[in-house]
Design a protein around this motif. Sequence first.
Motif, PDB file in Angstrom:
ATOM      1  N   ARG A   6       0.808  -1.221  -0.193  1.00 57.03           N
ATOM      2  CA  ARG A   6       0.129  -0.005   0.089  1.00 57.03           C
ATOM      3  C   ARG A   6       0.883   1.131  -0.021  1.00 57.03           C
ATOM      4  NH1 ARG A   6      -4.504  -0.469   4.122  1.00 57.03           N
ATOM      5  NH2 ARG A   6      -4.739  -2.222   2.942  1.00 57.03           N
ATOM      6  N   THR A   7       0.478   2.248  -0.911  1.00 60.10           N
ATOM      7  CA  THR A   7       1.128   3.337  -0.783  1.00 60.10           C
ATOM      8  C   THR A   7       0.556   4.574  -0.156  1.00 60.10           C
ATOM      9  OG1 THR A   7       2.481   2.789  -2.881  1.00 60.10           O
ATOM     10  CG2 THR A   7       2.344   5.188  -2.222  1.00 60.10           C
ATOM     11  N   VAL A   8       1.163   5.042   0.853  1.00 59.45           N
ATOM     12  CA  VAL A   8       0.415   6.286   1.573  1.00 59.45           C
ATOM     13  C   VAL A   8       1.426   7.576   1.515  1.00 59.45           C
ATOM     14  CG1 VAL A   8      -0.878   4.899   2.899  1.00 59.45           C
ATOM     15  CG2 VAL A   8       1.361   5.585   3.705  1.00 59.45           C
ATOM     16  N   ARG A   9       0.566   8.612   1.687  1.00 57.95           N
ATOM     17  CA  ARG A   9       1.389   9.970   1.950  1.00 57.95           C
ATOM     18  C   ARG A   9       1.323  10.462   3.054  1.00 57.95           C
ATOM     19  NH1 ARG A   9      -0.461  15.523   0.883  1.00 57.95           N
ATOM     20  NH2 ARG A   9       1.231  16.695  -0.112  1.00 57.95           N
ATOM     21  N   ILE A  10       2.652  10.834   3.592  1.00 56.24           N
ATOM     22  CA  ILE A  10       2.968  11.122   4.988  1.00 56.24           C
ATOM     23  C   ILE A  10       2.262  12.387   5.313  1.00 56.24           C
ATOM     24  CG2 ILE A  10       4.984  11.751   6.665  1.00 56.24           C
ATOM     25  CD1 ILE A  10       4.918   8.737   5.535  1.00 56.24           C
ATOM     26  N   GLY A  11       1.714  12.241   6.565  1.00 54.28           N
ATOM     27  CA  GLY A  11       0.848  13.579   7.150  1.00 54.28           C
ATOM     28  C   GLY A  11       1.538  14.484   8.266  1.00 54.28           C
ATOM     29  N   SER A  12       2.439  13.886   8.867  1.00 56.18           N
ATOM     30  CA  SER A  12       3.081  14.506  10.091  1.00 56.18           C
ATOM     31  C   SER A  12       3.820  15.768   9.579  1.00 56.18           C
ATOM     32  CB  SER A  12       3.990  13.718  10.974  1.00 56.18           C
ATOM     33  OG  SER A  12       3.418  12.837  11.937  1.00 56.18           O
ATOM     34  N   ALA A  13       3.549  16.890   9.959  1.00 57.75           N
ATOM     35  CA  ALA A  13       4.013  18.295   9.975  1.00 57.75           C
ATOM     36  C   ALA A  13       5.643  18.214   9.509  1.00 57.75           C
ATOM     37  CB  ALA A  13       3.694  19.189  10.520  1.00 57.75           C
ATOM     38  N   HIS A  14       6.257  17.541  10.463  1.00 56.93           N
ATOM     39  CA  HIS A  14       7.733  17.221  10.423  1.00 56.93           C
ATOM     40  C   HIS A  14       8.306  15.986   9.750  1.00 56.93           C
ATOM     41  CE1 HIS A  14       7.949  21.121  12.403  1.00 56.93           C
ATOM     42  NE2 HIS A  14       7.067  20.695  13.224  1.00 56.93           N
ATOM     43  N   GLY A  15       7.423  15.139   9.105  1.00 54.77           N
ATOM     44  CA  GLY A  15       7.825  13.836   8.466  1.00 54.77           C
ATOM     45  C   GLY A  15       7.936  12.976   9.674  1.00 54.77           C
ATOM     46  N   LEU A  16       8.801  11.854   9.210  1.00 59.38           N
ATOM     47  CA  LEU A  16       8.741  10.671  10.154  1.00 59.38           C
ATOM     48  C   LEU A  16       9.919  10.682  10.981  1.00 59.38           C
ATOM     49  CD1 LEU A  16       6.669   8.248  10.284  1.00 59.38           C
ATOM     50  CD2 LEU A  16       8.099   7.020   8.685  1.00 59.38           C
ATOM     51  N   HIS A  17       9.961  11.814  11.946  1.00 57.94           N
ATOM     52  CA  HIS A  17      11.190  12.104  12.753  1.00 57.94           C
ATOM     53  C   HIS A  17      11.000  11.304  14.316  1.00 57.94           C
ATOM     54  CE1 HIS A  17       8.931  14.599  15.448  1.00 57.94           C
ATOM     55  NE2 HIS A  17       8.186  15.030  14.392  1.00 57.94           N
ATOM     56  N   ALA A  18      11.757  11.450  14.958  1.00 55.87           N
ATOM     57  CA  ALA A  18      11.789  10.595  16.294  1.00 55.87           C
ATOM     58  C   ALA A  18      10.516  10.057  16.787  1.00 55.87           C
ATOM     59  CB  ALA A  18      12.689  11.336  17.114  1.00 55.87           C
ATOM     60  N   ARG A  19       9.468  11.093  17.154  1.00 60.68           N
ATOM     61  CA  ARG A  19       8.552  10.375  17.766  1.00 60.68           C
ATOM     62  C   ARG A  19       7.473   9.504  16.804  1.00 60.68           C
ATOM     63  NH1 ARG A  19       3.354  11.602  20.164  1.00 60.68           N
ATOM     64  NH2 ARG A  19       2.577  13.480  18.831  1.00 60.68           N
ATOM     65  N   PRO A  20       7.019  10.138  15.771  1.00 57.13           N
ATOM     66  CA  PRO A  20       6.245   9.428  14.788  1.00 57.13           C
ATOM     67  C   PRO A  20       7.143   8.101  14.275  1.00 57.13           C
ATOM     68  CG  PRO A  20       6.486  11.690  14.107  1.00 57.13           C
ATOM     69  CD  PRO A  20       7.062  11.413  15.128  1.00 57.13           C
ATOM     70  N   ALA A  21       8.179   8.269  14.074  1.00 64.62           N
ATOM     71  CA  ALA A  21       9.101   6.957  13.799  1.00 64.62           C
ATOM     72  C   ALA A  21       8.851   6.029  14.789  1.00 64.62           C
ATOM     73  CB  ALA A  21      10.283   7.480  13.349  1.00 64.62           C
ATOM     74  N   LYS A  22       8.813   6.323  16.130  1.00 59.36           N
ATOM     75  CA  LYS A  22       8.874   5.448  16.982  1.00 59.36           C
ATOM     76  C   LYS A  22       7.569   4.652  17.101  1.00 59.36           C
ATOM     77  CE  LYS A  22       9.671   4.467  21.916  1.00 59.36           C
ATOM     78  NZ  LYS A  22       9.785   5.334  23.219  1.00 59.36           N
ATOM     79  N   LEU A  23       6.482   5.300  16.926  1.00 64.97           N
ATOM     80  CA  LEU A  23       5.218   4.888  16.794  1.00 64.97           C
ATOM     81  C   LEU A  23       5.060   4.087  16.024  1.00 64.97           C
ATOM     82  CD1 LEU A  23       3.221   8.258  17.591  1.00 64.97           C
ATOM     83  CD2 LEU A  23       3.383   6.551  19.200  1.00 64.97           C
ATOM     84  N   PHE A  24       5.551   4.395  14.833  1.00 62.75           N
ATOM     85  CA  PHE A  24       5.231   3.650  13.558  1.00 62.75           C
ATOM     86  C   PHE A  24       6.036   2.158  13.722  1.00 62.75           C
ATOM     87  CE2 PHE A  24       7.071   2.159   9.285  1.00 62.75           C
ATOM     88  CZ  PHE A  24       5.856   1.718   8.759  1.00 62.75           C
ATOM     89  N   ALA A  25       7.189   2.374  14.016  1.00 62.27           N
ATOM     90  CA  ALA A  25       8.251   1.067  14.125  1.00 62.27           C
ATOM     91  C   ALA A  25       7.839   0.181  15.189  1.00 62.27           C
ATOM     92  CB  ALA A  25       9.698   1.427  14.508  1.00 62.27           C
ATOM     93  N   GLN A  26       7.158   0.745  16.390  1.00 62.41           N
ATOM     94  CA  GLN A  26       6.592  -0.156  17.332  1.00 62.41           C
ATOM     95  C   GLN A  26       5.413  -0.818  16.971  1.00 62.41           C
ATOM     96  OE1 GLN A  26       8.120  -0.827  20.473  1.00 62.41           O
ATOM     97  NE2 GLN A  26       6.745  -2.461  20.544  1.00 62.41           N
ATOM     98  N   ALA A  27       4.643  -0.166  16.177  1.00 59.27           N
ATOM     99  CA  ALA A  27       3.286  -0.747  15.638  1.00 59.27           C
ATOM    100  C   ALA A  27       3.545  -1.854  14.795  1.00 59.27           C
ATOM    101  CB  ALA A  27       2.205   0.262  15.045  1.00 59.27           C
ATOM    102  N   ALA A  28       4.615  -1.534  13.814  1.00 62.67           N
ATOM    103  CA  ALA A  28       5.216  -2.644  12.955  1.00 62.67           C
ATOM    104  C   ALA A  28       5.661  -3.907  13.554  1.00 62.67           C
ATOM    105  CB  ALA A  28       6.466  -1.940  12.040  1.00 62.67           C
ATOM    106  N   LYS A  29       6.472  -3.611  14.564  1.00 62.00           N
ATOM    107  CA  LYS A  29       7.114  -4.703  15.645  1.00 62.00           C
ATOM    108  C   LYS A  29       6.115  -5.472  15.917  1.00 62.00           C
ATOM    109  CE  LYS A  29      10.450  -5.468  19.125  1.00 62.00           C
ATOM    110  NZ  LYS A  29      11.243  -4.924  20.168  1.00 62.00           N
ATOM    111  N   ASP A  30       5.116  -4.808  16.491  1.00 62.40           N
ATOM    112  CA  ASP A  30       3.782  -5.404  17.536  1.00 62.40           C
ATOM    113  C   ASP A  30       3.182  -6.332  16.592  1.00 62.40           C
ATOM    114  OD1 ASP A  30       4.645  -4.438  19.743  1.00 62.40           O
ATOM    115  OD2 ASP A  30       3.255  -2.692  19.570  1.00 62.40           O
ATOM    116  N   ALA A  31       3.033  -6.139  15.263  1.00 63.43           N
ATOM    117  CA  ALA A  31       2.253  -6.862  14.065  1.00 63.43           C
ATOM    118  C   ALA A  31       2.767  -8.203  14.266  1.00 63.43           C
ATOM    119  CB  ALA A  31       2.387  -6.116  12.884  1.00 63.43           C
TER     120      ALA A  31
END
Length: 92
Positions: A6-31
């Motif tokens: 799936r292709t998606v467009r990034i919504g976070s104003a500052h891109g995938l920096h520390a906090r959103p990257a951590k949330l994303f990576a943790q969710a991916a790991k938990d899957a």
Amino acid sequence: MPPISRTVRIGSAHGLHARPAKLFAQAAKDAGIPITIAKDAGSPVNAASILGVIALGIEQGDYVTLTADGDGAESTLDTLAELLTTDHDAEA
């Protein structure tokens, strides 16, 4: 069953920096299934690796492709896509 992408467009104003990257990576790991993320036509990296995700240098408005393989891949991509399209910087 083949991997789902799936292709998606990034919504976070500052891109995938520390906090959103951590949330994303943790969710991916938990899957619990293999998931990769790639920016534009670049090489995919392990979505559960926060360093790998940050190293992609993903900015707001960039397009990324998520690929998941395994049980629940569709719902996992739904969850991850929602994380990526949400502006987590607006919540601070």
